[in-house]
Design a protein around this motif. Structure first.
Motif, PDB file in Angstrom:
ATOM      1  N   HIS A 204       0.816  -1.222   0.000  1.00 32.57           N
ATOM      2  CA  HIS A 204       0.000   0.000   0.000  1.00 32.57           C
ATOM      3  C   HIS A 204       0.844   1.264   0.000  1.00 32.57           C
ATOM      4  O   HIS A 204       0.411   2.292  -0.529  1.00 32.57           O
ATOM      5  N   ASP A 205       2.045   1.212   0.557  1.00 31.92           N
ATOM      6  CA  ASP A 205       2.858   2.421   0.669  1.00 31.92           C
ATOM      7  C   ASP A 205       3.721   2.696  -0.564  1.00 31.92           C
ATOM      8  O   ASP A 205       4.430   3.687  -0.611  1.00 31.92           O
ATOM      9  N   LYS A 206       3.649   1.871  -1.574  1.00 37.95           N
ATOM     10  CA  LYS A 206       4.453   2.043  -2.794  1.00 37.95           C
ATOM     11  C   LYS A 206       3.656   2.808  -3.851  1.00 37.95           C
ATOM     12  O   LYS A 206       3.299   2.292  -4.906  1.00 37.95           O
ATOM     13  N   GLN A 207       3.381   4.074  -3.563  1.00 36.07           N
ATOM     14  CA  GLN A 207       2.549   4.899  -4.435  1.00 36.07           C
ATOM     15  C   GLN A 207       3.164   5.080  -5.828  1.00 36.07           C
ATOM     16  O   GLN A 207       2.441   5.113  -6.824  1.00 36.07           O
ATOM     17  N   ALA A 208       4.477   5.202  -5.914  1.00 40.01           N
ATOM     18  CA  ALA A 208       5.115   5.388  -7.218  1.00 40.01           C
ATOM     19  C   ALA A 208       4.912   4.155  -8.097  1.00 40.01           C
ATOM     20  O   ALA A 208       4.580   4.278  -9.289  1.00 40.01           O
ATOM     21  N   ALA A 209       5.094   2.968  -7.536  1.00 44.04           N
ATOM     22  CA  ALA A 209       4.890   1.739  -8.309  1.00 44.04           C
ATOM     23  C   ALA A 209       3.439   1.620  -8.753  1.00 44.04           C
ATOM     24  O   ALA A 209       3.150   1.256  -9.896  1.00 44.04           O
ATOM     25  N   GLN A 210       2.524   1.958  -7.863  1.00 46.45           N
ATOM     26  CA  GLN A 210       1.103   1.893  -8.214  1.00 46.45           C
ATOM     27  C   GLN A 210       0.776   2.850  -9.350  1.00 46.45           C
ATOM     28  O   GLN A 210       0.004   2.522 -10.252  1.00 46.45           O
ATOM     29  N   ALA A 211       1.382   4.017  -9.343  1.00 46.99           N
ATOM     30  CA  ALA A 211       1.152   4.991 -10.416  1.00 46.99           C
ATOM     31  C   ALA A 211       1.662   4.461 -11.752  1.00 46.99           C
ATOM     32  O   ALA A 211       1.016   4.627 -12.788  1.00 46.99           O
ATOM     33  N   VAL A 212       2.819   3.820 -11.741  1.00 46.98           N
ATOM     34  CA  VAL A 212       3.367   3.230 -12.967  1.00 46.98           C
ATOM     35  C   VAL A 212       2.442   2.133 -13.475  1.00 46.98           C
ATOM     36  O   VAL A 212       2.126   2.072 -14.668  1.00 46.98           O
ATOM     37  N   TYR A 213       1.983   1.272 -12.595  1.00 47.71           N
ATOM     38  CA  TYR A 213       1.083   0.182 -13.003  1.00 47.71           C
ATOM     39  C   TYR A 213      -0.199   0.742 -13.605  1.00 47.71           C
ATOM     40  O   TYR A 213      -0.670   0.271 -14.638  1.00 47.71           O
TER      41      TYR A 213
END
Length: 53
Positions: free
Chosen positions: A22-31
């Protein structure tokens, strides 16, 4: 990541699941940027030590 997904698609793969914490906002944005959408489901990964051999 995108290259691997394109290669998988060329081999007939129709579904892929990516996960991150949940705390990996940058990775989530890329996905999301490459077309993935959050499902609300939670997944985990268990790694077992190789004890044979």
């Amino acid at each position: 990541m995108a290259g691997s997904l394109l290669k998988a698609r060329s081999h007939g793969v129709k579904r892929a699941i990516l996960f991150t914490s949940h705390d990996k906002q940058a990775a989530q944005a890329v996905y999301r940027g490459i077309g993935f959408v959050p499902t609300g489901e939670e997944y985990g990964l268990v790694l077992f030590e190789n004890t044979q051999g």
